[in-house]
Design an enzyme around this catalytic site. Structure first.
Site, mmCIF file in Angstrom:
data_model
loop_
_atom_site.group_PDB
_atom_site.id
_atom_site.type_symbol
_atom_site.label_atom_id
_atom_site.label_comp_id
_atom_site.label_asym_id
_atom_site.label_seq_id
_atom_site.Cartn_x
_atom_site.Cartn_y
_atom_site.Cartn_z
ATOM 1 N N ASP A 31 0.878 -1.417 0.077
ATOM 2 C CA ASP A 31 -0.239 0.024 0.126
ATOM 3 C C ASP A 31 0.647 1.507 -0.027
ATOM 4 O O ASP A 31 1.979 1.308 0.751
ATOM 5 C CB ASP A 31 -0.634 0.075 1.542
ATOM 6 N N ILE A 32 0.249 1.901 -0.924
ATOM 7 C CA ILE A 32 1.149 3.360 -1.322
ATOM 8 C C ILE A 32 1.286 4.413 0.196
ATOM 9 O O ILE A 32 2.146 5.211 0.108
ATOM 10 C CB ILE A 32 1.174 4.800 -2.185
ATOM 11 N N ASN A 87 -12.466 -3.966 3.282
ATOM 12 C CA ASN A 87 -13.532 -3.025 3.509
ATOM 13 C C ASN A 87 -14.930 -3.153 2.088
ATOM 14 O O ASN A 87 -13.689 -2.637 0.942
ATOM 15 C CB ASN A 87 -12.560 -1.037 2.921
ATOM 16 N N GLN A 94 -14.387 1.583 1.806
ATOM 17 C CA GLN A 94 -13.922 1.475 0.784
ATOM 18 C C GLN A 94 -13.823 2.470 -0.062
ATOM 19 O O GLN A 94 -14.905 3.152 -0.547
ATOM 20 C CB GLN A 94 -14.653 -0.039 0.269
ATOM 21 N N HIS A 100 -10.541 -4.987 -2.549
ATOM 22 C CA HIS A 100 -9.243 -5.727 -2.070
ATOM 23 C C HIS A 100 -9.455 -6.426 -0.289
ATOM 24 O O HIS A 100 -9.999 -5.936 -0.291
ATOM 25 C CB HIS A 100 -7.693 -4.495 -2.569
ATOM 26 N N HIS A 102 -6.350 -6.091 2.679
ATOM 27 C CA HIS A 102 -5.730 -5.957 3.244
ATOM 28 C C HIS A 102 -4.904 -6.388 4.452
ATOM 29 O O HIS A 102 -5.304 -7.133 4.733
ATOM 30 C CB HIS A 102 -6.201 -4.623 3.988
HETATM 31 P P1 5GP Z 1 -9.600 1.029 0.666
HETATM 32 O O1 5GP Z 1 -9.770 2.135 1.686
HETATM 33 O O2 5GP Z 1 -10.225 1.569 -0.551
HETATM 34 O O3 5GP Z 1 -9.922 -0.416 1.266
HETATM 35 O O4 5GP Z 1 -7.892 0.992 0.385
HETATM 36 C C1 5GP Z 1 -7.170 1.683 -0.917
HETATM 37 C C2 5GP Z 1 -5.988 2.007 -0.228
HETATM 38 O O5 5GP Z 1 -5.638 1.844 -1.337
HETATM 39 C C3 5GP Z 1 -5.722 2.840 0.260
HETATM 40 O O6 5GP Z 1 -4.820 2.128 1.827
HETATM 41 C C4 5GP Z 1 -4.974 3.820 -0.314
HETATM 42 O O7 5GP Z 1 -3.694 3.810 0.374
HETATM 43 C C5 5GP Z 1 -4.211 2.538 -1.783
HETATM 44 N N1 5GP Z 1 -3.952 2.538 -2.380
HETATM 45 C C6 5GP Z 1 -4.975 3.901 -3.238
HETATM 46 N N2 5GP Z 1 -3.543 4.488 -4.542
HETATM 47 C C7 5GP Z 1 -3.082 3.516 -4.264
HETATM 48 C C8 5GP Z 1 -1.701 3.679 -5.777
HETATM 49 O O8 5GP Z 1 -2.053 3.987 -6.573
HETATM 50 N N3 5GP Z 1 -0.978 2.077 -5.649
HETATM 51 C C9 5GP Z 1 -0.797 1.453 -4.080
HETATM 52 N N4 5GP Z 1 0.436 1.421 -3.768
HETATM 53 N N5 5GP Z 1 -1.513 1.895 -3.159
HETATM 54 C C10 5GP Z 1 -2.766 2.593 -3.575
#
Ligand code: 5GP
Ligand code: ZN
Length: 143
Positions: A31-32, A87, A94, A100, A102
């Site tokens: 995760d970035i 999520n 989400q 995805h 985590h």
């Molecule tokens: P969500 O809140 O949708 O469950 O989490 C999405 C996750 O994707 C976040 O923790 C965010 O930091 C990660 N993320 C979003 N864009 C990118 C990206 O371009 N590259 C990577 N490696 N992670 C991303």
């Protein structure tokens, strides 16, 4: 498949990622913006686009979870614990609309608020009502 979807682009190699694992159907990458200062927060995704985990075929979800388990097992070699989180939907946190999982390594006293919430109590009889309502939803099919 969504042409705007950031995770589809990662799956196709159009956006770089710190890849940890890849096979024909699944990819795992860092995760970035990790939840932990020590890093290691990993995302495991199906390459095929599904907005929600609840739309994924069981077999693919099992394979994705199996990769998440392997990543969790590796992270446990240096962490004290791991949260495996899904999520599903905006209200559940989400933001990226590509299913995805985590995998977040946890350390003693890292003070990350992932596993604790303020719990509430059922009123007398309420739990049985909730049980009946959700059992009906389960039994009406499509789940
Ligand atoms: P969500 O809140 O949708 O469950 O989490 C999405 C996750 O994707 C976040 O923790 C965010 O930091 C990660 N993320 C979003 N864009 C990118 C990206 O371009 N590259 C990577 N490696 N992670 C991303
Ligand atoms: Zn996508």
């Amino acid at each position: 498949m969504s042409s705007e979807c950031v995770f589809c682009k990662i799956a196709k190699g159009e956006i770089p990622c710190a890849k940890l694992y890849e096979d024909r159907e699944i990819i795992a990458f860092l995760d970035i913006m990790p939840a932990t200062k020590r890093g290691g927060h990993t995302l495991v995704i199906p390459k095929k686009h599904y907005e929600h985990v609840t739309e994924m075929p069981d077999e693919l979800l099992c394979k994705t979870m199996s990769v998440a388990k392997r990543v969790a097992c590796a992270l446990m070699k240096e962490a004290d614990g791991v949260n495996i989180l899904l999520n599903n939907g905006k209200a559940a946190g989400q933001y990226v609309k590509h299913a995805h999982i985590h995998v977040v390594p946890r350390y003693k006293d890292d003070k990350i608020g992932l596993a604790h919430w303020e719990s509430v109590k059922y009123h007398p009889g309420e739990m049985e009502e909730v049980q009946a309502r959700i059992k009906k939803l389960l039994e009406e099919g499509n789940c």
